[in-house]
Design a protein around this motif. Structure first.
Motif, mmCIF file in Angstrom:
data_model
loop_
_atom_site.group_PDB
_atom_site.id
_atom_site.type_symbol
_atom_site.label_atom_id
_atom_site.label_comp_id
_atom_site.label_asym_id
_atom_site.label_seq_id
_atom_site.Cartn_x
_atom_site.Cartn_y
_atom_site.Cartn_z
ATOM 1 N N ASP A 186 0.828 -1.212 0.000
ATOM 2 C CA ASP A 186 0.000 0.000 0.000
ATOM 3 C C ASP A 186 0.857 1.253 0.000
ATOM 4 O OD1 ASP A 186 -2.707 -1.123 0.173
ATOM 5 O OD2 ASP A 186 -2.004 -1.910 2.096
ATOM 6 N N VAL A 187 2.037 1.164 0.599
ATOM 7 C CA VAL A 187 3.011 2.257 0.600
ATOM 8 C C VAL A 187 4.406 1.649 0.523
ATOM 9 C CG1 VAL A 187 1.590 3.890 1.909
ATOM 10 C CG2 VAL A 187 3.129 2.341 3.127
ATOM 11 N N PHE A 188 5.368 2.463 0.092
ATOM 12 C CA PHE A 188 6.747 2.001 -0.010
ATOM 13 C C PHE A 188 7.626 2.911 0.835
ATOM 14 C CE2 PHE A 188 10.961 1.709 -1.952
ATOM 15 C CZ PHE A 188 11.103 0.334 -2.088
ATOM 16 N N ALA A 189 8.487 2.319 1.661
ATOM 17 C CA ALA A 189 9.351 3.104 2.555
ATOM 18 C C ALA A 189 10.823 2.844 2.237
ATOM 19 C CB ALA A 189 9.072 2.747 4.007
ATOM 20 N N LEU A 190 11.608 3.921 2.160
ATOM 21 C CA LEU A 190 13.032 3.802 1.874
ATOM 22 C C LEU A 190 13.811 4.771 2.779
ATOM 23 C CD1 LEU A 190 14.947 2.314 -0.179
ATOM 24 C CD2 LEU A 190 14.915 4.427 -1.499
ATOM 25 N N PRO A 191 14.073 4.359 4.032
ATOM 26 C CA PRO A 191 14.749 5.247 4.992
ATOM 27 C C PRO A 191 16.277 5.143 4.952
ATOM 28 C CG PRO A 191 14.031 3.273 6.111
ATOM 29 C CD PRO A 191 13.640 3.097 4.656
ATOM 30 N N SER A 192 16.853 5.157 3.768
ATOM 31 C CA SER A 192 18.299 4.948 3.606
ATOM 32 C C SER A 192 19.127 6.061 4.235
ATOM 33 C CB SER A 192 18.649 4.849 2.121
ATOM 34 O OG SER A 192 17.948 3.803 1.494
ATOM 35 N N LYS A 193 20.325 5.680 4.674
ATOM 36 C CA LYS A 193 21.259 6.669 5.200
ATOM 37 C C LYS A 193 21.881 7.481 4.075
ATOM 38 C CE LYS A 193 22.427 3.963 9.316
ATOM 39 N NZ LYS A 193 23.507 3.292 10.082
ATOM 40 N N PHE A 194 22.010 6.872 2.897
ATOM 41 C CA PHE A 194 22.473 7.574 1.687
ATOM 42 C C PHE A 194 22.110 6.709 0.486
ATOM 43 C CE2 PHE A 194 26.052 5.074 3.332
ATOM 44 C CZ PHE A 194 26.406 4.326 2.223
ATOM 45 N N GLU A 195 22.023 7.332 -0.670
ATOM 46 C CA GLU A 195 21.736 6.641 -1.927
ATOM 47 C C GLU A 195 22.229 7.517 -3.069
ATOM 48 O OE1 GLU A 195 20.286 3.754 -2.676
ATOM 49 O OE2 GLU A 195 19.098 3.124 -0.949
ATOM 50 N N GLY A 196 22.263 6.961 -4.263
ATOM 51 C CA GLY A 196 22.429 7.760 -5.462
ATOM 52 C C GLY A 196 21.023 8.088 -5.911
ATOM 53 N N LEU A 197 20.585 7.396 -6.963
ATOM 54 C CA LEU A 197 19.186 7.487 -7.371
ATOM 55 C C LEU A 197 18.676 6.051 -7.422
ATOM 56 C CD1 LEU A 197 17.658 9.913 -9.945
ATOM 57 C CD2 LEU A 197 16.696 7.649 -9.503
ATOM 58 N N PRO A 198 18.039 5.591 -6.348
ATOM 59 C CA PRO A 198 17.691 4.168 -6.223
ATOM 60 C C PRO A 198 16.672 3.688 -7.245
ATOM 61 C CG PRO A 198 16.692 5.459 -4.464
ATOM 62 C CD PRO A 198 17.621 6.374 -5.184
ATOM 63 N N VAL A 199 17.002 2.584 -7.903
ATOM 64 C CA VAL A 199 16.098 2.028 -8.913
ATOM 65 C C VAL A 199 14.774 1.589 -8.284
ATOM 66 C CG1 VAL A 199 17.033 -0.320 -8.733
ATOM 67 C CG2 VAL A 199 15.967 0.420 -10.859
#
Length: 363
Positions: free
Chosen positions: A266-279
């Motif tokens: 229903d929702v998507f969560a991405l609490p990353s400490k760092f990323e580029g541009l995540p696929v």
């Protein structure tokens, strides 16, 4: 590449190479120093690519360099495309010695740290990645700035190769949604939070579990689907058990049909400490999911109105409230046109890379 597993860089490679118009014209080698996922290895082999495994740098830097150089001398590649961000330079230096015409340094991340020693080390490596490459690539603006500098990005010296995907594959599918939910005993009206990513420190899974723990207190019919594998998977499983959430958290592992799992969310969560541009942020948007992302992630990944950014320095309850506020939104397929216009349709974008490779081989 650093490792072979079901993850972001691997998905990008499979998406691009798998959509070349004339793949039979290319002899492609995937060079890796580690294999963390046999399924991923099999996928690459079935696609017709050669897999060359070299000694990991952590085991022996000398053996790694010797084996990479030996491979480059034997194959005499026209193109060497390195996907290890800060560590691209040494492979490209060796490639320059063996006559490779096109040497691409590709940045897939925008690392962050407050460690002065680490920052100094990065500063020393960045110029090397520019010197030994004759093409600079990045998955997004922030990743490009991190490795090559703001001026290089703004002046067009860095080619932004978007993490394009097969958009149709991720289009909202209510049948797949019902099937996955039935498989795991998830009710039709239950609230499902999803996350796709390798179990590693960067992805911040422990914080995600704290967010979910707070969410369950507010909405007991909540579920968390975690897709992926990695070195911290057992540690996170233990933490989930410690929090008493094992009956609400689903560890899917590595799967070939990740597109179906997006449908069940229903929702998507991405609490990353760092990323580029995540696929995964593009895949989630293609499935027309509301997406809540760490403020540390490149904001240019927000290609639709369904994306919100929140700091991972805030209390987990803040994220839980934000996720709840995204609940109940209807989903459709109109978002596909928007993503295609933004340059994230692999059917179109793969041609750019194929032409670049082909030109190098024909010089």
């Amino acid at each position: 590449m650093s490792r072979l597993e079901s993850g972001g860089v691997e998905s990008v490679l499979l998406n691009y190479l798998g959509h070349f118009t004339h793949p039979e014209d290319f002899d492609i080698h995937i060079v890796t120093q580690d294999i963390n996922d046999e399924r991923c290895l099999q996928t690459f082999r079935e696609a017709g690519y050669n897999i060359d495994v070299v000694t990991h740098k952590k085991k022996s830097i000398l053996k790694n360099v010797v084996e990479v150089r030996r491979l480059l001398r034997r194959e005499r590649f026209d193109v060497v495309h390195s996907h290890m961000t800060l560590m691209n330079f040494y492979v490209l230096f060796l490639a320059s010695l063996t006559g490779s015409r096109l040497r691409i340094s590709h940045s897939h991340n925008a690392f962050r740290s407050s460690n002065l020693l680490k920052l100094a080390f990065w500063s020393a490596l960045k110029p090397l990645n520019k010197w030994f490459a004759n093409q600079w690539f990045a998955c997004g603006r922030e990743a490009g700035i991190f490795l090559f500098g703001k001026h290089a990005v703004d002046s067009g010296k860095v080619t932004i190769l978007p993490n394009a995907i097969d958009l149709g594959k991720f289009e909202y599918n209510p049948i797949a949604r019902a099937s996955i939910r039935k498989e795991f005993g998830i009710g039709e009206k239950d609230f499902v939070v999803g996350h796709v990513g390798r179990f590693m420190d960067q992805k911040n899974h422990k914080y995600l579990i704290d967010i979910f723990s707070s969410l369950v207190e507010k909405r007991p019919d909540s579920w968390l689907i975690l897709v992926g594998t990695g070195e911290l998977e057992k540690q996170i499983q233990d933490y989930v058990a410690e929090c008493g959430l094992m009956d609400r958290v689903i560890f899917v592992g590595s799967v070939d049909n990740v597109n179906d799992y997006y449908q069940a969310m229903d929702v998507f969560a991405l609490p990353s400490k760092f990323e580029g541009l995540p696929v995964v942020s593009i895949e989630a948007q293609a499935a027309d999911l509301p997406v809540l992302i760490s403020a540390n992630v490149d904001c240019s990944c927000a290609l639709t109105d369904n994306v919100k950014f929140t700091s991972v320095d805030l209390a987990p309850s803040v994220w839980a409230d934000e996720l709840l506020g995204m609940a109940g939104r209807s989903r459709g397929t109109e978002v596909q046109k928007r993503l295609q216009k933004a340059g994230y349709d692999i059917q179109t974008e793969a041609g750019r890379l194929e032409a670049l490779y082909r030109n190098a081989g024909e010089r």
